[in-house]
Enzyme design. Sequence first.
Site, PDB file in Angstrom:
ATOM      1  N   THR A 102       1.099   0.396  -7.373  1.00  0.00           N
ATOM      2  CA  THR A 102       0.319   0.437  -8.609  1.00  0.00           C
ATOM      3  C   THR A 102       0.597   1.747  -9.354  1.00  0.00           C
ATOM      4  O   THR A 102       0.688   1.771 -10.585  1.00  0.00           O
ATOM      5  CB  THR A 102      -1.179   0.312  -8.258  1.00  0.00           C
ATOM      6  OG1 THR A 102      -1.318  -0.749  -7.306  1.00  0.00           O
ATOM      7  CG2 THR A 102      -2.022   0.023  -9.479  1.00  0.00           C
ATOM      8  N   TRP A 103       0.764   2.785  -8.600  1.00  0.00           N
ATOM      9  CA  TRP A 103       1.049   4.109  -9.178  1.00  0.00           C
ATOM     10  C   TRP A 103       2.412   4.093  -9.890  1.00  0.00           C
ATOM     11  O   TRP A 103       2.515   4.459 -11.066  1.00  0.00           O
ATOM     12  CB  TRP A 103       1.026   5.143  -8.061  1.00  0.00           C
ATOM     13  CG  TRP A 103       1.040   6.574  -8.486  1.00  0.00           C
ATOM     14  CD1 TRP A 103       0.950   7.048  -9.778  1.00  0.00           C
ATOM     15  CD2 TRP A 103       1.147   7.710  -7.631  1.00  0.00           C
ATOM     16  NE1 TRP A 103       0.993   8.424  -9.763  1.00  0.00           N
ATOM     17  CE2 TRP A 103       1.111   8.855  -8.461  1.00  0.00           C
ATOM     18  CE3 TRP A 103       1.253   7.876  -6.245  1.00  0.00           C
ATOM     19  CZ2 TRP A 103       1.198  10.138  -7.939  1.00  0.00           C
ATOM     20  CZ3 TRP A 103       1.330   9.162  -5.729  1.00  0.00           C
ATOM     21  CH2 TRP A 103       1.311  10.282  -6.561  1.00  0.00           C
ATOM     22  N   HIS A 163       6.728  -7.267  -2.611  1.00  0.00           N
ATOM     23  CA  HIS A 163       6.576  -6.607  -1.304  1.00  0.00           C
ATOM     24  C   HIS A 163       7.566  -7.178  -0.291  1.00  0.00           C
ATOM     25  O   HIS A 163       7.474  -6.878   0.901  1.00  0.00           O
ATOM     26  CB  HIS A 163       5.152  -6.798  -0.765  1.00  0.00           C
ATOM     27  CG  HIS A 163       4.095  -6.019  -1.485  1.00  0.00           C
ATOM     28  ND1 HIS A 163       4.241  -4.695  -1.828  1.00  0.00           N
ATOM     29  CD2 HIS A 163       2.856  -6.374  -1.900  1.00  0.00           C
ATOM     30  CE1 HIS A 163       3.134  -4.287  -2.445  1.00  0.00           C
ATOM     31  NE2 HIS A 163       2.288  -5.275  -2.501  1.00  0.00           N
ATOM     32  N   SER A 166      -4.138   2.893   4.863  1.00  0.00           N
ATOM     33  CA  SER A 166      -4.443   2.295   3.560  1.00  0.00           C
ATOM     34  C   SER A 166      -4.495   0.774   3.674  1.00  0.00           C
ATOM     35  O   SER A 166      -5.396   0.111   3.134  1.00  0.00           O
ATOM     36  CB  SER A 166      -3.397   2.739   2.538  1.00  0.00           C
ATOM     37  OG  SER A 166      -3.676   2.201   1.272  1.00  0.00           O
ATOM     38  N   GLY A 184       2.215   2.605  -2.819  1.00  0.00           N
ATOM     39  CA  GLY A 184       2.194   3.295  -4.112  1.00  0.00           C
ATOM     40  C   GLY A 184       2.692   2.420  -5.256  1.00  0.00           C
ATOM     41  O   GLY A 184       3.106   2.931  -6.316  1.00  0.00           O
ATOM     42  N   LYS A 228       0.799  -1.244   0.000  1.00  0.00           N
ATOM     43  CA  LYS A 228       0.000   0.000   0.000  1.00  0.00           C
ATOM     44  C   LYS A 228       0.829   1.291   0.000  1.00  0.00           C
ATOM     45  O   LYS A 228       0.341   2.357   0.375  1.00  0.00           O
ATOM     46  CB  LYS A 228      -1.012   0.069   1.168  1.00  0.00           C
ATOM     47  CG  LYS A 228      -1.921  -1.102   1.319  1.00  0.00           C
ATOM     48  CD  LYS A 228      -2.427  -1.698   0.048  1.00  0.00           C
ATOM     49  CE  LYS A 228      -3.593  -0.989  -0.591  1.00  0.00           C
ATOM     50  NZ  LYS A 228      -4.019  -1.759  -1.811  1.00  0.00           N
ATOM     51  N   THR A 278      -1.411   9.074 -15.117  1.00  0.00           N
ATOM     52  CA  THR A 278      -1.105   8.381 -13.863  1.00  0.00           C
ATOM     53  C   THR A 278      -1.633   9.136 -12.639  1.00  0.00           C
ATOM     54  O   THR A 278      -1.285   8.780 -11.507  1.00  0.00           O
ATOM     55  CB  THR A 278       0.417   8.137 -13.711  1.00  0.00           C
ATOM     56  OG1 THR A 278       1.078   9.412 -13.725  1.00  0.00           O
ATOM     57  CG2 THR A 278       0.967   7.265 -14.830  1.00  0.00           C
ATOM     58  N   SER A 279      -2.489  10.145 -12.870  1.00  0.00           N
ATOM     59  CA  SER A 279      -3.092  10.833 -11.724  1.00  0.00           C
ATOM     60  C   SER A 279      -4.089   9.888 -11.059  1.00  0.00           C
ATOM     61  O   SER A 279      -4.607   8.955 -11.694  1.00  0.00           O
ATOM     62  CB  SER A 279      -3.804  12.111 -12.183  1.00  0.00           C
ATOM     63  OG  SER A 279      -4.920  11.747 -12.983  1.00  0.00           O
TER      64      SER A 279
HETATM   65  S1  PPS Z   1      -0.730  -2.810  -3.281  1.00  0.00           S
HETATM   66  O1  PPS Z   1      -1.953  -3.614  -3.008  1.00  0.00           O
HETATM   67  O2  PPS Z   1       0.261  -2.963  -2.210  1.00  0.00           O
HETATM   68  O3  PPS Z   1      -0.177  -3.042  -4.602  1.00  0.00           O
HETATM   69  O4  PPS Z   1      -1.251  -1.299  -3.197  1.00  0.00           O
HETATM   70  P1  PPS Z   1      -0.426  -0.029  -3.682  1.00  0.00           P
HETATM   71  O5  PPS Z   1      -0.646   0.188  -5.106  1.00  0.00           O
HETATM   72  O6  PPS Z   1       0.975  -0.093  -3.176  1.00  0.00           O
HETATM   73  O7  PPS Z   1      -1.104   1.127  -2.848  1.00  0.00           O
HETATM   74  C1  PPS Z   1      -2.448   1.518  -3.021  1.00  0.00           C
HETATM   75  C2  PPS Z   1      -2.551   2.925  -2.481  1.00  0.00           C
HETATM   76  O8  PPS Z   1      -1.976   3.821  -3.460  1.00  0.00           O
HETATM   77  C3  PPS Z   1      -2.982   4.728  -3.881  1.00  0.00           C
HETATM   78  N1  PPS Z   1      -2.778   5.091  -5.282  1.00  0.00           N
HETATM   79  C4  PPS Z   1      -2.522   6.347  -5.684  1.00  0.00           C
HETATM   80  N2  PPS Z   1      -2.354   7.483  -4.986  1.00  0.00           N
HETATM   81  C5  PPS Z   1      -2.125   8.617  -5.694  1.00  0.00           C
HETATM   82  N3  PPS Z   1      -2.073   8.658  -7.041  1.00  0.00           N
HETATM   83  C6  PPS Z   1      -2.231   7.547  -7.786  1.00  0.00           C
HETATM   84  N4  PPS Z   1      -2.186   7.615  -9.114  1.00  0.00           N
HETATM   85  C7  PPS Z   1      -2.469   6.312  -7.101  1.00  0.00           C
HETATM   86  N5  PPS Z   1      -2.672   5.035  -7.499  1.00  0.00           N
HETATM   87  C8  PPS Z   1      -2.864   4.304  -6.368  1.00  0.00           C
HETATM   88  C9  PPS Z   1      -4.289   3.966  -3.632  1.00  0.00           C
HETATM   89  O9  PPS Z   1      -5.391   4.840  -3.655  1.00  0.00           O
HETATM   90  C10 PPS Z   1      -3.985   3.372  -2.278  1.00  0.00           C
HETATM   91  O10 PPS Z   1      -3.928   4.346  -1.249  1.00  0.00           O
HETATM   92  P2  PPS Z   1      -5.177   4.786  -0.330  1.00  0.00           P
HETATM   93  O11 PPS Z   1      -4.605   5.709   0.693  1.00  0.00           O
HETATM   94  O12 PPS Z   1      -5.737   3.539   0.268  1.00  0.00           O
HETATM   95  O13 PPS Z   1      -6.131   5.483  -1.245  1.00  0.00           O
END
Ligand code: PPS
Length: 300
Positions: free
Chosen positions: A55-56, A112, A142, A53, A51, A231-232
Amino acid sequence: MTEKKISTRFERPVLVPIEGVPVQSNFAANWDRVKVFQAQPDDLLIATYTKAGTTWISEIVDMINNNGDTEICRRGPTHERVPYLEFGGPNPLPIGIEQAINMPSPRIIKTHFPYQLVPKSFWEQDCKVIYVARNAKDNAVSLYHFNRMTCLQVFSGTWEEHLENFMKGNLSFGSWYDHVRNWWENKDRHRMLYMFYEDMKKDTRKEVMRVMEFLEKELPDEIIDKIVYHTSFEVMKENPMANYSSIAETGYMDFKISPFMRKGSVADWKNYFTVAQNERFDADYKKKMSGTTLKFVSEF
Ligand code: PPS
């Protein structure tokens, strides 16, 4: 706390130790195969605590590698474009190690794992690594919501119980504190870019450009703008190839409990920590993070 049943097809995993680190049982089952994974020099490893970041940064890297071509980046959901190395199913979800082995190069691979569990071949092959860290409080919040909404995760209880588990490292992949510290302390031994979720929020363009430089990639300004837009949080939330809706469709995630793309903000922890929890957390944090040069911001 009794949990709301998400899927009747799969019992939640439990924690079992791998070399002293608690890892969920369905992932630990593949450890013998994962630890001998053969990396290749052009593999890029994306490493995070759950959690932070992942995926971002995965979307950012895929967009950079594909010169900002959104159609190519919609060729499959994140978990197919970026195999999750230790992921252990269940059916019909893929086994990460098998996906990674069968993927053509150049591969982007997600993990992870804490630093010490990364398969040695990544270091032998001198692979590039991008590590993303997120401040402990938002990371904990998160993860709390994620653990509630998917039976793919070990259940960590009410918010109060989850916070205790977080502070004790009683979660899959162990202690957040050890994770961020060990990766930080080893970053100069490898070709590693250590990034912060909060920096990405504050100035996405600047961080995209850091990633480009690390990947030795040059792109025109308008493509960089396109990458920042695509990527927003708002755009990724609506993108079925980046918002995990394909997993929700299998029944293993329940977005009605909490969507994968939940808030995507900094300082949401203020909506969850009580004053007493915050004071206790800060005192404990100070002890656990003493003696490191690693610094986080948890609000702007
Ligand atoms: S995982 O399951 O570990 O792969 O999850 P992960 O992608 O690491 O984390 C998910 C959190 O990242 C937020 N997220 C983003 N934030 C800002 N901008 C973008 N583009 C973005 N993409 C994913 C997602 O909303 C989760 O955070 P929270 O705080 O729960 O919203």
